[in-house]
Design an enzyme around this catalytic site. Structure first.
Site, PDB file in Angstrom:
ATOM      1  N   ASN A 210       0.853  -1.197   0.000  1.00  0.00           N
ATOM      2  CA  ASN A 210       0.000   0.000   0.000  1.00  0.00           C
ATOM      3  C   ASN A 210       0.882   1.238   0.000  1.00  0.00           C
ATOM      4  OD1 ASN A 210       0.605   0.768   2.849  1.00  0.00           O
ATOM      5  ND2 ASN A 210      -0.270  -1.261   3.194  1.00  0.00           N
ATOM      6  N   ASP A 279      -4.103  -6.549   5.092  1.00  0.00           N
ATOM      7  CA  ASP A 279      -5.096  -7.432   5.718  1.00  0.00           C
ATOM      8  C   ASP A 279      -5.117  -8.802   5.055  1.00  0.00           C
ATOM      9  OD1 ASP A 279      -6.173  -5.784   7.750  1.00  0.00           O
ATOM     10  OD2 ASP A 279      -7.101  -4.569   6.197  1.00  0.00           O
ATOM     11  N   LYS A 289       9.179 -16.753 -10.733  1.00  0.00           N
ATOM     12  CA  LYS A 289       8.391 -15.654 -11.313  1.00  0.00           C
ATOM     13  C   LYS A 289       7.253 -16.231 -12.159  1.00  0.00           C
ATOM     14  CE  LYS A 289       8.748 -11.713 -14.346  1.00  0.00           C
ATOM     15  NZ  LYS A 289       9.502 -11.079 -15.399  1.00  0.00           N
ATOM     16  N   PHE A 322      -4.117   3.177  14.792  1.00  0.00           N
ATOM     17  CA  PHE A 322      -4.491   4.164  13.788  1.00  0.00           C
ATOM     18  C   PHE A 322      -5.557   3.514  12.919  1.00  0.00           C
ATOM     19  CE2 PHE A 322      -1.715   7.982  13.174  1.00  0.00           C
ATOM     20  CZ  PHE A 322      -1.035   7.890  14.377  1.00  0.00           C
ATOM     21  N   LYS A 336     -13.088  -0.446  15.566  1.00  0.00           N
ATOM     22  CA  LYS A 336     -11.736  -1.029  15.672  1.00  0.00           C
ATOM     23  C   LYS A 336     -11.190  -0.848  17.090  1.00  0.00           C
ATOM     24  CE  LYS A 336     -10.650  -0.528  10.821  1.00  0.00           C
ATOM     25  NZ  LYS A 336     -10.063   0.233   9.751  1.00  0.00           N
ATOM     26  N   LYS A 340     -10.320  -4.255  19.081  1.00  0.00           N
ATOM     27  CA  LYS A 340      -8.900  -4.535  19.325  1.00  0.00           C
ATOM     28  C   LYS A 340      -8.468  -4.154  20.741  1.00  0.00           C
ATOM     29  CE  LYS A 340      -7.966  -4.075  14.395  1.00  0.00           C
ATOM     30  NZ  LYS A 340      -6.941  -4.131  13.363  1.00  0.00           N
TER      31      LYS A 340
END
Ligand code: PMT
Length: 398
Positions: A210, A279, A289, A322, A336, A340
């Site tokens: 990301n 995730d 490859k 975060f 969350k 958590k």
């Protein structure tokens, strides 16, 4: 207040405000040692500062009366804080690029940032301030741990109206006092920060990842270190240099981040998870490859949820997560926090201008375990880190 401040004055019209800052600092009981550049002397006389401080003003690298040949090192060795006000584009450029061709720039190069804070009160014409070279120098210095007091908007000496006026002396005085008060308030506290993205391999040359640059996490690690914490920084791949003095662990996958973070967890008093952990990961990574062929079907499986596991194991630890959201910011972040077992969650609407991935700045809302919430304005990731550390400290004291 028995604290020594080295005050650098450079050549800008705001040098006169440097005199007012000197007066305020002396009034507060600081010992102020003024260092002027040659250009500064065109704007204001050294006599003004020596009269206000009762001390000689230094302006040459070598050869001043009764001056040691290692004055630049002596000045950088034992201040409690260095402030340059005004800091012109020139001194900012020199500090960013390691140029030391006069006394003040040499002091800035000799200072040990992990020990003493350096504040640069930027002041210049608006066009200069927005010049990409200056912007780049300022952000480089911020990343290295310098504190930049952003200039204000208003009337400038050149007759233009825009950003570039130096922050007012009273504002600088309060920034200096706040900065000194924060020194060591995390002494004896272990802070574990995770930062950056993870990379989940598909084959030896491809991976899922990301946009996280690591900036938010590195800024937090640096801020905690500045405030005296023992800092563990567990980071996915980024192009950033780890802040000086932190214990650094480079990882790539979510599983590696999980393993290192859980091993360090018992040592930590505070855990701050800025990392953008994937995730999902490919169910299996090919050893070779993958060749281009027909359509490729991928099966993705969950990667371990590190924070959820920390929430289950938590004993003394204060847990901060975060949440990077693109919709339903507060509902998703609050869920969350609960799922958590967190103490605070920092909710990021990453669609907002100036917030989220890769930026130098962020805009967040803090959600607390007791149901409270707080909205913070746009600020640099360095400033935000200190705000978050302030809130963590306050919550832990209750
Ligand atoms: O790195 P920058 O470019 O500076 O960008 C900063 C940032 C946008 C990455 C940062 O501000 C941020 O929002 N980080 C959290 C990103 C994220 O993964 O959010 P999330 O809502 O998917 O996860 C919630 C929390 O659980 C996070 O603290 C995350 O670290 C943690 N998590 C998530 C998944 C997982 N498998 N394990 C985890 O520990």
């Amino acid at each position: 207040m028995d604290k020594k401040i080295v005050l650098g004055i450079t050549g800008g019209i705001a040098a006169y405000k440097g005199a007012e800052l000197t007066r305020l600092l002396v009034k507060e009981g600081f010992t102020v040692q003024v260092v002027m550049t040659e250009a500064a002397k065109s704007f204001i006389m050294p006599l003004t500062f020596s009269t206000l401080t009762g001390r000689p003003v230094y302006h040459t690298l070598f050869g001043g009366p009764h001056q040691s040949s290692t004055l630049h090192i002596d000045l950088a060795r034992d201040p409690h804080l260095i402030v340059v006000a005004p800091a012109t584009a020139n001194i900012i450029g020199k500090a960013a690029n390691g140029i030391a061709d006069d006394l003040l720039s040499t002091v800035l190069l000799a200072v040990r940032l992990e020990k003493y804070p350096v504040i640069l009160a930027a002041a210049m014409n608006t066009a200069m301030l927005h010049n990409p070279a200056v912007r780049q120098n300022m952000s480089l210095l911020r990343r290295r741990g310098f504190i930049i007091a952003d200039p204000l908007a208003g009337e400038l000496a050149c007759g233009e109206v825009g950003e570039g006026r130096m922050a007012e002396p009273e504002q600088l005085l309060s920034l200096i006092k706040r900065t000194l008060a924060k020194r060591d308030d995390y002494g004896g506290v272990s802070v574990l920060v995770t930062a950056g993205p993870t990379r989940e391999p598909l084959d030896p040359v491809r991976f899922f990842s990301n946009h996280s640059s690591g900036r938010m996490g590195y800024a937090l690690a640096r801020a905690a270190k500045e405030r005296g914490a023992k800092v563990y920084l567990v980071s996915g791949p980024t192009s950033l240099e780890p802040p000086a003095g932190v214990e650094f662990y480079a990882v790539a996958t979510a599983q590696e981040m999980y393993d290192v973070t859980l091993t360090l967890f018992p040592e930590a008093d505070v855990v701050i998870k800025t990392a953008a952990v994937a995730d999902y990961r490919p169910a299996s990574a090919s050893a070779h490859k993958l060749k281009k062929g027909e359509e490729l079907q991928l099966r993705l499986v969950h990667s371990p949820d590190i924070l959820q596991e920390l929430g289950k194991r938590k004993k003394k630890q204060f847990l901060v997560g975060f949440a990077a959201e693109t919709a339903d910011l507060l509902i998703s972040a609050r869920s969350k926090l609960e799922q958590k077992n967190l103490d605070i969650i920092v909710a990021n609407d990453v669609m907002q201008e100036g917030a989220g991935f890769e930026k130098e700045t962020n805009i967040v809302q803090l959600l607390y375990r007791d149901g409270g919430a707080e909205e913070l304005p746009l600020m640099s990731k360095a400033e935000l880190s200190h705000e978050i550390l302030d809130r963590i400290k306050a919550c832990r004291q209750h």
